[in-house]
Design an enzyme around this catalytic site. Structure first.
Site, short mmCIF file in Angstrom:
data_model
loop_
_atom_site.label_atom_id
_atom_site.label_comp_id
_atom_site.label_asym_id
_atom_site.label_seq_id
_atom_site.Cartn_x
_atom_site.Cartn_y
_atom_site.Cartn_z
N ASP A 153 -5.52 -2.79 -2.15
CA ASP A 153 -6.61 -2.74 -2.56
C ASP A 153 -7.23 -3.28 -3.89
O ASP A 153 -8.31 -3.72 -4.19
CB ASP A 153 -7.54 -1.66 -2.89
CG ASP A 153 -6.56 -0.35 -2.54
OD1 ASP A 153 -5.30 0.00 -1.70
OD2 ASP A 153 -6.89 0.27 -3.83
N LYS A 179 0.47 -1.44 -0.03
CA LYS A 179 -0.07 -0.02 -0.11
C LYS A 179 0.52 0.89 0.14
O LYS A 179 0.35 2.19 0.82
CB LYS A 179 -0.87 0.36 1.05
CG LYS A 179 -2.09 0.57 1.74
CD LYS A 179 -2.90 0.21 0.60
CE LYS A 179 -4.27 1.18 0.55
NZ LYS A 179 -5.05 1.77 -0.68
#
Ligand code: NAI
Length: 422
Positions: free
Chosen positions: A288, A222
């Site tokens: 994600d 991330k």
């Protein structure tokens, strides 16, 4: 006692033909799944090597059984840790997390004390298993989850405590931090991610992919938000891949550099050429997006290396895609020690009823056999379990999803052994 200890010399494992294999039965359904795993592994070893090789099981105590054996509060006796250190491997059923302040989870204790920095989770689909996906057979991944750092280090302070106030004051006054929205009522956590910790995990993932001739390693992070921790993981990963594995790999970082220097077409051509030459592709994807991609295009991913928290989410999401936690095997590894384990919990609702699905622990046992270099026996375990499931011989947890009744743990175990021809 019979059996000989596994040893390491110069970083290389040496496995005798009669290795001692320590096992922890586990709490709850441990009594159901552990004997099932032992029967299947013994059957496969006998079938693969006749009398030439044999596993020598040695029981170690942890969890409730340790309390019975060693007394109140002793969930993980020192002798258990010493034995795992000595024998280098172990296989364990699920352990109940003792409730009450100050008691660390036994699984966390084992990981920390032995510095088992890799959490290895292969995820594959066995035809016949109910799955929420249309094409679950496209899921075939091996997750390398970093096991020793990240937000899981447990460095955090509760809102309203003097410790939290002190850290917040330090951040505001000495570090110039202005982004803490509600300083008076904030809890604070620290996320350590190191170059060394990331490198050793990513190195293992790349070595695994090269050994097993797999097409890619994907760094899942991330880094768009956490630039120095998760972004560091990605950057250190690319740097390590390029410096340590050189001509055997091609990275998306190299592709990006080529694109800048020579243009898009040249970069695409270079990637195509590298793949045609059988090089391992090292790429990255934001976490994600990865959770979308494993539903939309799972076939694009093979070996995955990721940080601790991402790895936790990803392992469970992938396990659900291929039949749930009753099916997913796992191992925790250091350079010299390996604990293979069921990835589900103690399932207190069905403990001791003979209903549990032993697949997770049996497949972890196959990983153990592979770790010993006993590939023929490992293959036999996987093939016979796959054949039993394909023939509709499954336990209650899977059968009930198809609206029918299932086999008991013992019947399922017998079905696997029968598929083995024994
Ligand atoms: P759980 O995994 O024990 O149970 C969740 C659900 O899945 C239950 O309905 C259970 O019956 C079912 N289930 C789990 N494994 C199954 C199997 N092999 N066959 C058929 N059904 C199965 O999770 P829960 O209830 O959150 O945790 C219970 C205890 O286990 C807690 O003390 C927890 O801390 C511990 N735990 C231990 C783990 C480990 O040792 N690696 C991992 C997860 C939880």
């Amino acid at each position: 006692m019979t059996g000989t200890s596994i040893q390491y010399h110069n970083g290389q494992i040496h496995v005798p033909n009669d290795p001692v294999i320590p096992f922890i039965e586990g709490d709850g359904i441990g009594v159901d799944v552990t004997p099932a795993m032992q029967k299947v592994l013994d059957g496969a070893v006998t079938r693969a090597y006749g009398g030439l090789r044999k596993l020598h099981w040695r029981e170690l105590y942890a969890g409730q059984k340790a309390v019975v054996e060693f007394g109140e509060g002793v969930y993980l006796p020192a002798s258990t840790l010493e034995a795992i250190r000595h024998y280098h491997v172990a296989i364990k059923g699920p352990l109940e997390t003792p409730v009450g302040g100050g008691i660390r989870s036994l699984n966390v204790t084992l990981r920390q004390d032995l510095d088992l920095y890799v959490c290895l989770r292969p995820v594959r689909y066995f035809p016949g298993t109910p799955s929420p996906l249309k094409e679950p057979e496209k899921v075939d991944m091996v997750i390398f989850r970093e096991n020793a750092e990240d937000i899981y280090a447990g460095i955090e302070w509760a809102a309203g405590t003097p410790e939290a106030a002190k850290v917040i004051a330090f951040l505001q006054q000495e570090m110039g931090v202005k982004q803490i929205r509600f300083p008076a009522s904030s809890a604070i956590g620290i996320k350590p991610v190191s170059q060394e910790g990331s490198a050793r995990l990513i190195r293992r993932a790349i070595q695994y992919a090269l050994q097993h001739r797999l097409p890619s390693v994907t760094l899942v992070h991330k880094g768009n938000i956490m630039k120095y921790t998760e972004g560091g993981f990605r950057d250190w990963g690319y740097a390590l891949a390029e410096s340590e594995f050189g001509e055997r790999i091609f990275t998306w970082r190299q592709r990006a550099a080529l694109r800048k220097e020579k243009g898009r077409e040249a970069a695409i051509a270079a990637e195509r050429e590298a793949l045609a030459a059988g090089k391992l592709l090292v790429k990255d994807v934001i976490a994600d997006n990865f959770l979308q991609q494993i539903l939309l295009r799972p076939e694009d991913y093979s070996v995955v290396a990721t940080l601790n928290l991402n790895g936790d989410y990803i392992s469970d999401a992938l396990a659900a895609e291929v039949g749930g936690i009753g099916m997913a095997p796992g191992a925790n590894l250091s350079d010299t020690h390996a604990i293979f384990e069921a990835t589900h919990g103690t399932a207190p609702d069905i403990a001791g009823l003979g209903k549990a699905n032993p697949s997770s622990l049996i497949l972890s046992g196959a990983m153990l056999l592979e770790h010993l270099g006993w590939q023929e026996a490992a293959d036999l375990v996987i093939q016979s379990l796959a054949a039993a499931i394909a023939a509709g011989q499954v336990t209650e947890d899977l059968a009930s999803l198809q609206g029918r009744s299932g086999l008991s743990t013992a019947e399922f175990t017998a079905a696997i052994l029968q598929q083995m021809g024994g």
